[in-house]
Design a protein around this motif. Structure first.
Motif, PDB file in Angstrom:
ATOM      1  N   VAL A  36       0.859  -1.173   0.074  1.00 57.52           N
ATOM      2  CA  VAL A  36       0.076  -0.197  -0.132  1.00 57.52           C
ATOM      3  C   VAL A  36       0.840   1.314  -0.008  1.00 57.52           C
ATOM      4  N   LEU A  37       1.955   1.355   0.809  1.00 62.06           N
ATOM      5  CA  LEU A  37       2.840   2.348   0.888  1.00 62.06           C
ATOM      6  C   LEU A  37       3.506   2.485  -0.486  1.00 62.06           C
ATOM      7  N   LEU A  40       1.249   4.277  -2.697  1.00 61.85           N
ATOM      8  CA  LEU A  40       1.390   5.586  -2.594  1.00 61.85           C
ATOM      9  C   LEU A  40       2.357   6.192  -3.134  1.00 61.85           C
ATOM     10  N   GLY A  43       1.524   6.651  -6.931  1.00 58.33           N
ATOM     11  CA  GLY A  43       0.357   7.484  -7.133  1.00 58.33           C
ATOM     12  C   GLY A  43       0.582   8.907  -6.868  1.00 58.33           C
ATOM     13  N   LEU A  44       1.188   9.154  -5.659  1.00 58.09           N
ATOM     14  CA  LEU A  44       1.102  10.439  -5.408  1.00 58.09           C
ATOM     15  C   LEU A  44       2.581  11.256  -5.337  1.00 58.09           C
ATOM     16  N   SER A  49       9.713   9.399  -8.310  1.00 65.08           N
ATOM     17  CA  SER A  49       8.647   8.279  -7.579  1.00 65.08           C
ATOM     18  C   SER A  49       8.466   7.081  -8.250  1.00 65.08           C
ATOM     19  N   ALA A  89       8.911   7.149   0.679  1.00 67.78           N
ATOM     20  CA  ALA A  89       7.581   8.091   0.392  1.00 67.78           C
ATOM     21  C   ALA A  89       7.816   9.407   1.121  1.00 67.78           C
ATOM     22  N   VAL A  93       6.958  12.048  -2.017  1.00 74.88           N
ATOM     23  CA  VAL A  93       5.757  12.546  -1.896  1.00 74.88           C
ATOM     24  C   VAL A  93       5.652  13.937  -1.259  1.00 74.88           C
TER      25      VAL A  93
END
Length: 94
Positions: A36-37, A40, A43-44, A49, A89, A93
């Motif tokens: 899930v991280l 993230l 996606g963000l 990234s 992250a 991010v």
């Protein structure tokens, strides 16, 4: 009847199976959070990234495989991969 005492159970084997189940559950939970991280990060994030997400995802998979081989202390490599993914992250991010 196969034995005189049909209620005799192999408790040592039951405890070993339960310990393996708990160890695998810890690895699975941390690996799921890591994935899930990684999503993230994909996606963000901006800039690097995509590269950071792939590095974190690869580290997560390798840590899960190593963790399954280690047994009771198998959650430790996944925790290190979680730390790496968390750091990536924050860097990508933010």
């Amino acid at each position: 009847m196969s034995e005189n005492n049909p209620s005799a159970m192999d408790y040592a084997e039951h405890e070993k199976t339960y310990a393996g189940f708990i160890a695998f559950s810890k690895i699975g939970a941390i690996t799921s959070i890591n994935v899930v991280l990684c999503l993230l990060i994909f996606g963000l994030g901006s800039g690097y990234s995509i590269l950071a997400g792939w590095v974190a995802l690869l580290a997560t998979i390798v840590a899960a495989v190593i963790g399954c081989a280690l047994g009771q202390k198998g959650w430790i490599p996944s925790a290190y991969a979680f730390g790496l993914a968390g750091l990536l992250a924050v860097l990508t991010v933010a």
